[in-house]
Enzyme design. Structure first.
Site, PDB file in Angstrom:
ATOM      1  N   LYS A  79     -11.853  -0.519  -3.531  1.00 51.65           N
ATOM      2  CA  LYS A  79     -11.887  -0.889  -2.112  1.00 51.65           C
ATOM      3  C   LYS A  79     -12.275  -2.348  -2.027  1.00 51.65           C
ATOM      4  O   LYS A  79     -12.933  -2.864  -2.943  1.00 51.65           O
ATOM      5  CB  LYS A  79     -12.938  -0.054  -1.374  1.00 51.65           C
ATOM      6  CG  LYS A  79     -12.694   0.042   0.119  1.00 51.65           C
ATOM      7  CD  LYS A  79     -11.699   1.110   0.436  1.00 51.65           C
ATOM      8  CE  LYS A  79     -11.315   1.123   1.898  1.00 51.65           C
ATOM      9  NZ  LYS A  79     -10.542   2.335   2.210  1.00 51.65           N
TER      10      LYS A  79
ATOM     11  N   ASP B 118      -7.076  -0.958   5.928  1.00 49.07           N
ATOM     12  CA  ASP B 118      -8.170  -0.085   6.369  1.00 49.07           C
ATOM     13  C   ASP B 118      -8.573  -0.667   7.726  1.00 49.07           C
ATOM     14  O   ASP B 118      -7.739  -1.346   8.361  1.00 49.07           O
ATOM     15  CB  ASP B 118      -9.327  -0.088   5.342  1.00 49.07           C
ATOM     16  CG  ASP B 118     -10.339   1.034   5.595  1.00 49.07           C
ATOM     17  OD1 ASP B 118     -10.071   2.179   5.215  1.00 49.07           O
ATOM     18  OD2 ASP B 118     -11.411   0.770   6.201  1.00 49.07           O
TER      19      ASP B 118
END
Ligand code: NDP
Ligand code: 2IT
Length: 446
Positions: free
Chosen positions: A126, A166
């Site tokens: 991430k 995201d």
């Protein structure tokens, strides 16, 4: 007796001070895999838990850029490459002022197990920045994305690490990032997913997370001989995941009565129809306005500063951010008869809320299973890129649907095998973890 999970968790807490979200994610996973460790002493011997909780690497970097007034701004960028046992690192980028290392580490850690559940070969990562795209011009966002990629490009690649969107990173940002990657690397490789159709994107990727969370809810309902049809649903957030959850719930005959953003919630008891949803998409994706406008436009109720969880519903889809369903919200949901929670967001329920859902034995689908459709379809985008082909909408949607059914089945079977039938938290963690742990064993001590 048994493997000492507590001391592993304690070491993670002590060695990673000031990272409460990361601790929360680690505790949740490790506590539910205790029976796996008891059954597999070879995992303990290879120190799988000690290794899996330590990222492969954490990259942080300065992101300087010049705003429209000519002033220099500085943000922090980061990428946490957590684990690549089963495939190249894969996971989104989040641009939001609340981003700091703990958030990116919790998301990267969750991503390992989520990606393992998708059935596709993808490791967990991430990244993101504390940059706030709100109120910035397109040019400012472009300059930020270019500066961000100026450092990130040396760490990523189609077989190394493939970022995606995201919170705060959608089609516009992916465009700027890909544009600058190809310039820097002199390589137009598929290094990001969530691309536009014209330059290598996949049909259904924008829809995938919301559609997937709805398919997962449908699968859970089917275990009780029911479906979404006629169900009253609450959805939080009003971004990518929330929008396509509303679309799919409508297509399956349910009715969504709420949406929200960080300022408040709208409650439309008549339901957010296809036409109203189209208006929301224009509001949020083009004009980038606030959800309050919906209440004025469609004469719905606006609840300033409130979340949707006090609205009566059968199914709830938390689709905004972490820890947005607290204990008091869970109590309210249960009191009002909610018996399905399918998490579009990552870790939206606090541990106390999760405990309540499990205790009451409602159909509770944790994010790493319920929202895995997004990254799964990113995996399908990577497959199409490798083949230099594009599949039709129907093809991608049916693969997504099949993957969500398989994830549901894997959760059910793992929970059953370990004596906790119907517990999707244990099921998801055990199924995801076991796959990664076996791969790590195969690879030796690396
Ligand atoms: P978007 O940026 O498109 O939308 C985010 C939405 O959540 C906005 O409505 C935003 O409101 C709201 N929100 C964000 N932060 C907060 C906060 N601190 N408090 C209240 N509301 C907030 O993001 P996505 O829809 O892509 O992501 C939503 C969630 O889904 C995240 O948890 C993400 O990690 C998860 N997810 C996303 C996937 C994807 O493919 N995009 C895949 C799997 C999970 P506002 O505009 O006011 O900030
Ligand atoms: O949390 C997630 O799974 C995402 N934001 C999507 C990641 C991806 O690589 O598509």
């Amino acid at each position: 007796m048994g493997y000492d999970i507590k001391s592993v968790i304690n070491n993670v807490v002590v060695n990673n001070p000031g990272q409460p979200e990361f601790h929360q994610a680690v505790k949740e996973v490790l506590e539910s895999i205790a029976p796996v460790m008891d059954r597999h002493p070879e995992f303990a011997k290879a120190k799988i838990l000690e290794r899996i909780t330590e990222p492969d690497r954490v990259i942080t970097f300065r992101v300087p850029w010049v705003d429209d007034k000519g002033e220099v701004q500085v943000n922090r960028g980061m990428r946490v490459q957590f684990n690549n046992a089963i495939g190249p690192y894969k996971g989104g980028l989040r641009f939001h002022p609340t981003v700091y290392l703990s958030i990116i580490k919790f998301l990267g850690f969750e991503q390992i197990f989520k990606n393992a559940l998708t059935t596709l070969p993808m490791g967990g990562a991430k990244g993101g920045s504390n940059f706030d795209p709100k109120g910035k011009s397109d040019n400012e966002v472009m300059r930020f994305c270019q500066s961000f990629m100026r450092e990130l490009f040396r760490h990523i690649g189609p077989d190394t690490d493939v970022p995606a969107g995201d919170i705060g990173v959608g089609g516009r940002e992916i465009g700027f990032l890909q544009g600058y990657y190809k310039k820097l690397a002199n390589n137009n490789g598929a290094v990001l997913t969530g691309k536009a159709l014209e330059w290598g994107g996949s049909l259904i990727r924008p829809e995938a997370t919301g559609y997937g969370a709805t398919y997962f809810a449908q699968e859970m309902l089917m275990t009780r001989g029911e479906d979404i049809k006629g169900k009253i649903c609450t959805v939080s957030g009003s971004g990518n995941v929330a929008q396509y959850t509303v679309e799919k719930v409508n297509l399956l005959g349910g009715k969504v009565v709420t949406l929200s953003d960080s300022n408040g919630t709208i409650y439309d008891k008549d339901g957010i129809s296809e036409e109203k949803l189209a208006w929301v998409m224009e509001l949020k994706n083009v004009r980038r306005g606030r959800i309050k406008e919906y209440a004025d436009k469609f004469k719905a109720e606006y609840r300033e500063g409130k979340r949707p969880w006090s609205v009566k519903c059968d199914c709830a889809f938390p689709s905004a951010t972490q820890n947005e369903v607290e204990e008091k919200d869970a109590k309210e949901l249960l009191k009002n008869g909610c018996y399905v929670v399918s998490e579009g967001a990552n870790m939206p329920s606090t541990p106390e809320a999760v405990d309540l859902f499990l205790e009451k034995k409602i159909l509770y689908g944790p994010g790493k299973a319920a929202n895995a459709g997004g990254v799964a379809t990113s995996g399908l985008e990577m497959s199409q890129n490798s083949m230099r082909l594009s599949w039709s909408r129907e093809e991608v949607d049916s693969r997504l649907h099949e993957i969500m059914k398989n994830i549901h089945k894997a959760c059910i079977e793992a929970a059953q095998e370990y004596g906790q039938p119907g517990n999707y938290v244990m099921g998801a963690n055990i199924a995801g973890f076991t796959k990664v742990a076996k791969a790590m064993l195969d690879h030796g001590i690396v």
